[in-house]
Design an enzyme around this catalytic site. Structure first.
Site, PDB file in Angstrom:
ATOM      1  N   PRO A 138     -14.325   1.960 -10.036  1.00  0.00           N
ATOM      2  CG  PRO A 138     -13.949   4.066 -11.274  1.00  0.00           C
ATOM      3  CD  PRO A 138     -13.088   2.857 -10.699  1.00  0.00           C
ATOM      4  CG  PHE A 164     -13.460  -4.322  -2.805  1.00  0.00           C
ATOM      5  CD1 PHE A 164     -12.317  -3.412  -2.716  1.00  0.00           C
ATOM      6  CD2 PHE A 164     -12.935  -5.196  -3.802  1.00  0.00           C
ATOM      7  CE1 PHE A 164     -11.127  -3.115  -3.194  1.00  0.00           C
ATOM      8  CE2 PHE A 164     -11.803  -4.944  -4.659  1.00  0.00           C
ATOM      9  CZ  PHE A 164     -11.211  -4.154  -4.224  1.00  0.00           C
ATOM     10  N   PRO A 165     -15.966  -3.600   1.338  1.00  0.00           N
ATOM     11  CG  PRO A 165     -16.030  -2.670   3.548  1.00  0.00           C
ATOM     12  CD  PRO A 165     -14.824  -3.069   2.272  1.00  0.00           C
ATOM     13  CG  LEU A 166     -18.709   1.005   2.183  1.00  0.00           C
ATOM     14  CD1 LEU A 166     -17.980   2.260   2.431  1.00  0.00           C
ATOM     15  CD2 LEU A 166     -20.169   0.826   2.488  1.00  0.00           C
ATOM     16  N   GLY A 167     -17.973  -1.842  -1.761  1.00  0.00           N
ATOM     17  CA  GLY A 167     -17.743  -1.804  -3.140  1.00  0.00           C
ATOM     18  C   GLY A 167     -16.548  -1.317  -3.739  1.00  0.00           C
ATOM     19  N   GLY A 168     -15.578  -1.094  -2.811  1.00  0.00           N
ATOM     20  CA  GLY A 168     -14.157  -0.762  -3.098  1.00  0.00           C
ATOM     21  C   GLY A 168     -14.240   0.834  -3.769  1.00  0.00           C
ATOM     22  CE1 TYR A 177      -3.404  -2.667   0.046  1.00  0.00           C
ATOM     23  CE2 TYR A 177      -3.800  -2.354   2.297  1.00  0.00           C
ATOM     24  CZ  TYR A 177      -4.142  -3.031   1.244  1.00  0.00           C
ATOM     25  OH  TYR A 177      -4.973  -4.034   1.129  1.00  0.00           O
TER      26      TYR A 177
HETATM   27  N1  LIG Z   1      -7.119  -8.497   0.782  1.00  0.00           N
HETATM   28  C1  LIG Z   1      -7.088  -7.909  -0.366  1.00  0.00           C
HETATM   29  O1  LIG Z   1      -6.634  -8.368  -1.178  1.00  0.00           O
HETATM   30  C2  LIG Z   1      -7.572  -6.484  -0.096  1.00  0.00           C
HETATM   31  C3  LIG Z   1      -7.733  -5.857  -1.480  1.00  0.00           C
HETATM   32  C4  LIG Z   1      -8.489  -4.599  -1.368  1.00  0.00           C
HETATM   33  C5  LIG Z   1      -8.620  -3.897  -0.232  1.00  0.00           C
HETATM   34  N2  LIG Z   1      -8.108  -4.536   1.038  1.00  0.00           N
HETATM   35  C6  LIG Z   1      -8.478  -3.876   2.348  1.00  0.00           C
HETATM   36  O2  LIG Z   1      -9.877  -3.703   2.518  1.00  0.00           O
HETATM   37  C7  LIG Z   1      -9.840  -2.302   2.788  1.00  0.00           C
HETATM   38  C8  LIG Z   1     -11.376  -1.943   2.360  1.00  0.00           C
HETATM   39  O3  LIG Z   1     -11.502  -1.700   0.966  1.00  0.00           O
HETATM   40  P1  LIG Z   1     -11.417  -0.456   0.241  1.00  0.00           P
HETATM   41  O4  LIG Z   1     -10.791   0.603   1.098  1.00  0.00           O
HETATM   42  O5  LIG Z   1     -10.764  -0.682  -1.183  1.00  0.00           O
HETATM   43  O6  LIG Z   1     -13.125  -0.500  -0.161  1.00  0.00           O
HETATM   44  P2  LIG Z   1     -14.481   0.107   0.657  1.00  0.00           P
HETATM   45  O7  LIG Z   1     -14.070   0.177   2.082  1.00  0.00           O
HETATM   46  O8  LIG Z   1     -15.504  -0.643   0.092  1.00  0.00           O
HETATM   47  O9  LIG Z   1     -14.592   1.465  -0.021  1.00  0.00           O
HETATM   48  C9  LIG Z   1     -13.866   2.398   0.206  1.00  0.00           C
HETATM   49  C10 LIG Z   1     -14.627   3.589  -0.821  1.00  0.00           C
HETATM   50  O10 LIG Z   1     -15.656   4.002  -0.266  1.00  0.00           O
HETATM   51  C11 LIG Z   1     -15.431   5.367   0.353  1.00  0.00           C
HETATM   52  N3  LIG Z   1     -16.005   5.482   1.579  1.00  0.00           N
HETATM   53  C12 LIG Z   1     -15.547   4.852   2.777  1.00  0.00           C
HETATM   54  N4  LIG Z   1     -16.428   5.122   3.828  1.00  0.00           N
HETATM   55  C13 LIG Z   1     -17.378   6.171   3.244  1.00  0.00           C
HETATM   56  C14 LIG Z   1     -18.552   6.571   3.735  1.00  0.00           C
HETATM   57  N5  LIG Z   1     -18.955   6.634   5.177  1.00  0.00           N
HETATM   58  N6  LIG Z   1     -19.534   7.126   2.967  1.00  0.00           N
HETATM   59  C15 LIG Z   1     -19.159   7.218   1.467  1.00  0.00           C
HETATM   60  N7  LIG Z   1     -18.182   6.834   0.954  1.00  0.00           N
HETATM   61  C16 LIG Z   1     -17.327   5.884   1.884  1.00  0.00           C
HETATM   62  C17 LIG Z   1     -14.018   5.796   0.192  1.00  0.00           C
HETATM   63  O11 LIG Z   1     -13.782   6.895  -0.169  1.00  0.00           O
HETATM   64  P3  LIG Z   1     -13.176   8.170   0.771  1.00  0.00           P
HETATM   65  O12 LIG Z   1     -11.785   7.842   1.023  1.00  0.00           O
HETATM   66  O13 LIG Z   1     -13.428   9.341   0.071  1.00  0.00           O
HETATM   67  O14 LIG Z   1     -14.185   8.006   2.086  1.00  0.00           O
HETATM   68  C18 LIG Z   1     -13.605   4.758  -0.972  1.00  0.00           C
HETATM   69  O15 LIG Z   1     -13.770   5.150  -2.167  1.00  0.00           O
HETATM   70  C19 LIG Z   1      -8.935  -1.518   2.330  1.00  0.00           C
HETATM   71  O16 LIG Z   1      -8.598  -0.214   2.883  1.00  0.00           O
HETATM   72  C20 LIG Z   1      -7.943  -2.701   2.358  1.00  0.00           C
HETATM   73  O17 LIG Z   1      -7.222  -2.492   3.971  1.00  0.00           O
HETATM   74  C21 LIG Z   1      -7.759  -5.755   0.831  1.00  0.00           C
END
Ligand SMILES: NC(=O)c1ccc[n+]([C@@H]2O[C@H](COP(=O)([O-])OP(=O)(O)OC[C@H]3O[C@@H](n4cnc5c(N)ncnc54)[C@H](OP(=O)(O)O)[C@@H]3O)[C@@H](O)[C@H]2O)c1
Length: 293
Positions: free
Chosen positions: A213, A206-210, A51
């Site tokens: 796009p 990706f709990p919110l869909g990442g 990261y």
């Molecule tokens: N094991 C693996 O291979 C793997 C792969 C990917 C990710 N991960 C881990 O999983 C974590 C979560 O995944 P992710 O961060 O990609 O995806 P996510 O949590 O599904 O979504 C993040 C997106 O949602 C937005 N967001 C977050 N909180 C929000 C809210 N309250 N309201 C509106 N938008 C919101 C963020 O933008 P803003 O910054 O503008 O809030 C960002 O664009 C990562 O941080 C990483 O640690 C693991």
């Protein structure tokens, strides 16, 4: 709102640190955001050396203070590739896994990484292994269990795994599984169920869909938006709360670089659903995550 993870009890609302990459030009702001998460009760942070090419691990090192007791979960199976076509490349071979754990130890400033997830590469979303990056699970678990015996790893987790891979890995002792999963992408329900049966934590990424796009977004789903309006919450909060209600072994690691979103995400832990709302959310169809990223 706590539950077992890797032999400890931690808040079910953790923090996914990947988005801290966006604060690359302002490391002080990244450290402050992480400290804010800790103040709000977060004690589980998900990271990786890839990261921001070590940037995020450096932020965690700088944010941790003597006496802090946070569960840091990192992952191996890919390495930073700053000059490459993508910022990461696969690093699945046993010697690469060992080197990657060492990189994490050095950059995090720890003697032991509490949990190391093996990011497999035989399924999406993201990079899929080809050529010498196709490595047998047993060879990978051998090096990680050796490093656990050496004390460099506390516990082993898995990421991007199929049901079959998880079944094969369970005898090695698996603390958690990190697969892509959300209210709108639930193809891995069978993997989640095996985790429940084996007392393994389910930590969906990706709990919110990442942020990519192409991936389906929880916040676009009409049933989610309707529940948000009815309850006076945001769609993102509804999506996170649904995950917590869905199964008791769920731990969340939503990613954000925004303090307001961080606070909203943590507050999602308080949301209760009535039966009708929960049934409407449960009925949302699952869509595929297997899209090109
Ligand atoms: N094991 C693996 O291979 C793997 C792969 C990917 C990710 N991960 C881990 O999983 C974590 C979560 O995944 P992710 O961060 O990609 O995806 P996510 O949590 O599904 O979504 C993040 C997106 O949602 C937005 N967001 C977050 N909180 C929000 C809210 N309250 N309201 C509106 N938008 C919101 C963020 O933008 P803003 O910054 O503008 O809030 C960002 O664009 C990562 O941080 C990483 O640690 C693991």
């Amino acid at each position: 709102m706590s539950a077992p993870l890797a032999g400890r009890t931690v808040s079910r609302m953790g923090y996914g640190a990947m988005r801290l990459e966006r604060l690359h030009s302002d490391p002080g702001a990244a450290v402050a955001l992480l400290r804010r998460a800790f103040e709000l009760g977060v004690d589980h942070v998900d990271t990786a050396q890839f990261y921001g090419n070590g940037f995020v691990n450096g932020v965690i090192r700088d944010a941790l203070r003597a006496g802090d007791d946070f569960l840091v979960v990192s992952k191996v199976g890919a390495n930073p590739d700053p000059g490459g076509p993508r910022p990461i490349r696969l690093a699945q071979r046993p010697e690469e896994l060992r080197a990657s754990v060492e990189d994490n130890l050095r950059e995090l400033g720890l003697d032991r990484v509490p949990v190391v997830n093996l990011r497999r590469a035989d399924r999406g979303p993201g990079l899929i292994a080809e050529g010498d990056q196709v490595v047998d699970l047993d060879d990978q678990l051998a090096v990680l269990t050796a490093m656990r015996d050496e004390g460099k790893i506390g516990m082993i987790g898995l990421s991007h795994v199929t049901l079959d891979v998880l079944r094969r890995a369970v005898p090695a002792g698996i603390a958690c599984v990190q697969n892509a999963y959300s209210l709108v992408t639930r193809d891995d329900e069978d993997v989640l169920e095996l985790c429940v049966a084996e007392n393994i934590a389910w930590v969906p990424f990706f709990p919110l869909g990442g942020a990519f796009p192409a991936l389906p977004k929880v916040t676009d789903e009409p049933a989610v938006r309707a529940a948000a309006q009815a309850l006076g919450r945001t769609p993102a909060q509804i999506g996170l709360a649904w995950l917590l209600h869905h199964s008791p072994n769920v731990h969340l690691i939503p990613g954000t670089a925004s303090a307001a979103h961080l606070e909203a995400n943590i507050a999602a832990g308080e949301i209760a659903f009535d039966d009708e709302t929960l049934a409407a959310l449960d009925a949302v169809p699952s869509r595929s995550m297997n899209v090109a990223l």
